[in-house]
Design a protein around this motif. Structure first.
Motif, PDB file in Angstrom:
ATOM      1  N   ASN A 185       0.843  -1.194   0.000  1.00 46.79           N
ATOM      2  CA  ASN A 185       0.000   0.000   0.000  1.00 46.79           C
ATOM      3  C   ASN A 185       0.882   1.249   0.000  1.00 46.79           C
ATOM      4  O   ASN A 185       1.450   1.613  -1.016  1.00 46.79           O
ATOM      5  CB  ASN A 185      -0.928  -0.061   1.217  1.00 46.79           C
ATOM      6  CG  ASN A 185      -2.101   0.880   1.120  1.00 46.79           C
ATOM      7  OD1 ASN A 185      -1.995   1.963   0.563  1.00 46.79           O
ATOM      8  ND2 ASN A 185      -3.234   0.473   1.685  1.00 46.79           N
ATOM      9  N   GLY A 186       1.058   1.896   1.158  1.00 48.50           N
ATOM     10  CA  GLY A 186       1.880   3.099   1.208  1.00 48.50           C
ATOM     11  C   GLY A 186       3.343   2.811   0.924  1.00 48.50           C
ATOM     12  O   GLY A 186       3.854   1.738   1.231  1.00 48.50           O
ATOM     13  N   ILE A 187       4.027   3.789   0.350  1.00 48.78           N
ATOM     14  CA  ILE A 187       5.442   3.626   0.012  1.00 48.78           C
ATOM     15  C   ILE A 187       6.177   4.943   0.222  1.00 48.78           C
ATOM     16  O   ILE A 187       5.633   6.020  -0.042  1.00 48.78           O
ATOM     17  CB  ILE A 187       5.621   3.137  -1.448  1.00 48.78           C
ATOM     18  CG1 ILE A 187       7.095   2.864  -1.771  1.00 48.78           C
ATOM     19  CG2 ILE A 187       4.993   4.104  -2.435  1.00 48.78           C
ATOM     20  CD1 ILE A 187       7.311   2.177  -3.114  1.00 48.78           C
ATOM     21  N   VAL A 198       7.828   0.015   2.462  1.00 46.21           N
ATOM     22  CA  VAL A 198       6.517  -0.275   1.884  1.00 46.21           C
ATOM     23  C   VAL A 198       5.605  -0.848   2.963  1.00 46.21           C
ATOM     24  O   VAL A 198       5.966  -1.811   3.650  1.00 46.21           O
ATOM     25  CB  VAL A 198       6.634  -1.263   0.702  1.00 46.21           C
ATOM     26  CG1 VAL A 198       5.258  -1.525   0.095  1.00 46.21           C
ATOM     27  CG2 VAL A 198       7.591  -0.719  -0.359  1.00 46.21           C
ATOM     28  N   ALA A 199       4.424  -0.269   3.102  1.00 44.23           N
ATOM     29  CA  ALA A 199       3.432  -0.770   4.053  1.00 44.23           C
ATOM     30  C   ALA A 199       2.672  -1.926   3.424  1.00 44.23           C
ATOM     31  O   ALA A 199       2.243  -1.851   2.268  1.00 44.23           O
ATOM     32  CB  ALA A 199       2.464   0.346   4.431  1.00 44.23           C
ATOM     33  N   HIS A 200       2.506  -3.008   4.191  1.00 45.62           N
ATOM     34  CA  HIS A 200       1.751  -4.170   3.728  1.00 45.62           C
ATOM     35  C   HIS A 200       0.496  -4.273   4.593  1.00 45.62           C
ATOM     36  O   HIS A 200       0.563  -4.643   5.764  1.00 45.62           O
ATOM     37  CB  HIS A 200       2.599  -5.442   3.840  1.00 45.62           C
ATOM     38  CG  HIS A 200       2.070  -6.600   3.050  1.00 45.62           C
ATOM     39  ND1 HIS A 200       0.896  -7.243   3.363  1.00 45.62           N
ATOM     40  CD2 HIS A 200       2.554  -7.225   1.930  1.00 45.62           C
ATOM     41  CE1 HIS A 200       0.686  -8.225   2.493  1.00 45.62           C
ATOM     42  NE2 HIS A 200       1.680  -8.219   1.610  1.00 45.62           N
ATOM     43  N   THR A 201      -0.655  -3.933   4.003  1.00 43.44           N
ATOM     44  CA  THR A 201      -1.888  -3.838   4.775  1.00 43.44           C
ATOM     45  C   THR A 201      -2.297  -5.180   5.357  1.00 43.44           C
ATOM     46  O   THR A 201      -2.585  -5.297   6.555  1.00 43.44           O
ATOM     47  CB  THR A 201      -3.010  -3.269   3.899  1.00 43.44           C
ATOM     48  OG1 THR A 201      -2.616  -1.989   3.384  1.00 43.44           O
ATOM     49  CG2 THR A 201      -4.296  -3.097   4.697  1.00 43.44           C
ATOM     50  N   VAL A 205       2.403  -4.832   8.573  1.00 41.14           N
ATOM     51  CA  VAL A 205       3.818  -4.567   8.820  1.00 41.14           C
ATOM     52  C   VAL A 205       4.337  -3.533   7.836  1.00 41.14           C
ATOM     53  O   VAL A 205       3.679  -3.186   6.843  1.00 41.14           O
ATOM     54  CB  VAL A 205       4.673  -5.852   8.691  1.00 41.14           C
ATOM     55  CG1 VAL A 205       4.223  -6.897   9.695  1.00 41.14           C
ATOM     56  CG2 VAL A 205       4.632  -6.405   7.273  1.00 41.14           C
ATOM     57  N   LEU A 206       5.556  -3.068   8.112  1.00 36.27           N
ATOM     58  CA  LEU A 206       6.332  -2.284   7.157  1.00 36.27           C
ATOM     59  C   LEU A 206       7.508  -3.134   6.712  1.00 36.27           C
ATOM     60  O   LEU A 206       8.169  -3.766   7.544  1.00 36.27           O
ATOM     61  CB  LEU A 206       6.838  -0.986   7.785  1.00 36.27           C
ATOM     62  CG  LEU A 206       5.807  -0.033   8.378  1.00 36.27           C
ATOM     63  CD1 LEU A 206       6.493   1.210   8.939  1.00 36.27           C
ATOM     64  CD2 LEU A 206       4.750   0.349   7.366  1.00 36.27           C
ATOM     65  N   ASN A 207       7.777  -3.136   5.425  1.00 36.42           N
ATOM     66  CA  ASN A 207       8.911  -3.874   4.873  1.00 36.42           C
ATOM     67  C   ASN A 207       9.875  -2.918   4.200  1.00 36.42           C
ATOM     68  O   ASN A 207       9.451  -1.918   3.601  1.00 36.42           O
ATOM     69  CB  ASN A 207       8.444  -4.896   3.828  1.00 36.42           C
ATOM     70  CG  ASN A 207       7.590  -5.997   4.429  1.00 36.42           C
ATOM     71  OD1 ASN A 207       7.955  -6.612   5.416  1.00 36.42           O
ATOM     72  ND2 ASN A 207       6.428  -6.248   3.825  1.00 36.42           N
ATOM     73  N   ILE A 219      10.432  -4.892   8.900  1.00 42.10           N
ATOM     74  CA  ILE A 219      10.978  -4.050   9.956  1.00 42.10           C
ATOM     75  C   ILE A 219      10.427  -4.562  11.278  1.00 42.10           C
ATOM     76  O   ILE A 219       9.218  -4.466  11.536  1.00 42.10           O
ATOM     77  CB  ILE A 219      10.614  -2.576   9.735  1.00 42.10           C
ATOM     78  CG1 ILE A 219      11.160  -2.079   8.384  1.00 42.10           C
ATOM     79  CG2 ILE A 219      11.137  -1.707  10.876  1.00 42.10           C
ATOM     80  CD1 ILE A 219      10.745  -0.670   8.031  1.00 42.10           C
ATOM     81  N   THR A 220      11.275  -5.129  12.110  1.00 46.55           N
ATOM     82  CA  THR A 220      10.827  -5.749  13.347  1.00 46.55           C
ATOM     83  C   THR A 220      10.391  -4.692  14.363  1.00 46.55           C
ATOM     84  O   THR A 220      10.869  -3.556  14.370  1.00 46.55           O
ATOM     85  CB  THR A 220      11.930  -6.620  13.962  1.00 46.55           C
ATOM     86  OG1 THR A 220      13.062  -5.791  14.275  1.00 46.55           O
ATOM     87  CG2 THR A 220      12.354  -7.710  12.990  1.00 46.55           C
ATOM     88  N   GLY A 221       9.448  -5.087  15.216  1.00 47.06           N
ATOM     89  CA  GLY A 221       8.984  -4.207  16.275  1.00 47.06           C
ATOM     90  C   GLY A 221       7.893  -3.247  15.863  1.00 47.06           C
ATOM     91  O   GLY A 221       7.379  -2.487  16.693  1.00 47.06           O
TER      92      GLY A 221
END
Length: 308
Positions: A185-187, A198-201, A205-207, A219-221
């Motif tokens: 989604n968001g980047i 990159v946001a994964h809805t 999470v964020l990757n 991205i952990t946490g």
């Protein structure tokens, strides 16, 4: 003078200084509305900061673009898009005055002149099932997410502002996970453009994504249910969590491999917010109002201004 009195006086002095910096009278600073109506809009989704206190916001199902000002709390139609277009994520390439818009279910991306509003170019990024959801701009070009395919799309920009042919990047790792509904989604891009966030809805999470290989890592946490648009400034990420009606602020590690929560920002005037832009100590957040249906059926759409 007591400690309480000194603190009260300091607060008053700071408030006065703020009105001088913004060019506002005390009355304006105290009584400006905390929402900016997008007049005539029948939907809304994307927002990006322009120059100074200017912003651009998109009408999702028509592709029309509004231009507004967070200082004056006003907005008006800037671009009336050709029929059949959509506007989800928006991003401005300031050096070349190019405004990029993600075209959603059309599989397209659009480029406009951010000064005149004139159309510059339209791209068919992909065919078949796709949702071109958001866009990030680097010094070399614009990256687009697809919420239905494990791909990113890149439109290069030369130093002189010439747009090149679209390139497709196949994703690998957690950013390539596809489930029913919305995926990537968001980047946003790091300042040097060497890393994409990159946001994964669906995964909440964020990757990080390597823009050369397409390799990704979580991205952990950072846990962000209902994540939609994101804003990356340095190592600070603002994540809009739409149906959660909040924006969370995260501090990422130096290598962008982990993060910790700094603040949760809410407002009684959030109604399924989707994207965010920052103006100093304020955030401008778009209400998409997907709680009224899809397409949404609200009578008004607006940008909500909150403190960060």
């Amino acid at each position: 003078m007591s400690g309480i009195a000194r603190r009260a006086r300091l607060a008053a002095l700071l408030a006065g200084a703020l009105t001088v910096v913004l060019g506002l009278s005390p009355a304006q600073a105290d009584h400006r509305p905390d929402q900016i109506v997008l007049p005539g809009a029948h939907s809304a989704e994307g927002i990006t900061a322009g120059t100074g206190t200017t912003f651009y916001a998109g009408e999702l199902f028509t592709g029309n673009i509004y231009r507004g000002d967070v200082r004056t709390r006003t907005a008006s139609t800037f671009i009336t898009a050709p029929k059949g277009r959509m506007a989800l994520g928006l991003r401005l390439d300031r050096p070349h005055h190019l405004l990029f818009a993600a075209g959603g279910f059309t599989g397209q991306a659009y480029v406009y002149d951010s000064v005149t509003g004139a159309p510059v170019k339209a791209y068919q990024l992909t065919t078949g099932t796709s949702v071109i959801n958001d866009v990030a701009v680097t010094s070399k070009g614009a990256w687009f997410t697809d919420s239905s395919q494990a791909k990113l799309y890149f439109i290069p920009i030369s130093r002189g502002g010439t747009l090149g042919a679209v390139r497709t990047l196949q994703l690998h790792g957690p950013a390539a996970v596809l489930k029913s509904g919305f995926n990537n989604n968001g980047i946003q891009a790091s300042a040097d453009g060497h890393t994409l966030v990159v946001a994964h809805t669906n995964s909440a999470v964020l990757n990080t994504v390597d823009p050369v290989s397409g390799a990704s890592a979580t991205i952990t946490g950072v846990s962000v249910p209902n994540v939609d648009g994101i804003l990356l400034q340095g190592r600070t990420v603002y994540a809009v969590q739409n149906f959660s009606n909040k924006v969370t602020e995260w501090r990422l590690s130096e290598g962008l491999s982990s993060g910790r929560l700094l603040e949760t920002i809410t407002s009684p005037k959030f109604e399924v917010p989707t994207t965010v832009a920052r103006f100093g100590d304020h955030l401008a957040v778009v209400n998409a109002k997907f709680d009224t249906g899809f397409p949404p059926k609200a009578s008004q759409y607006e940008v909500t201004i909150v403190d960060r």
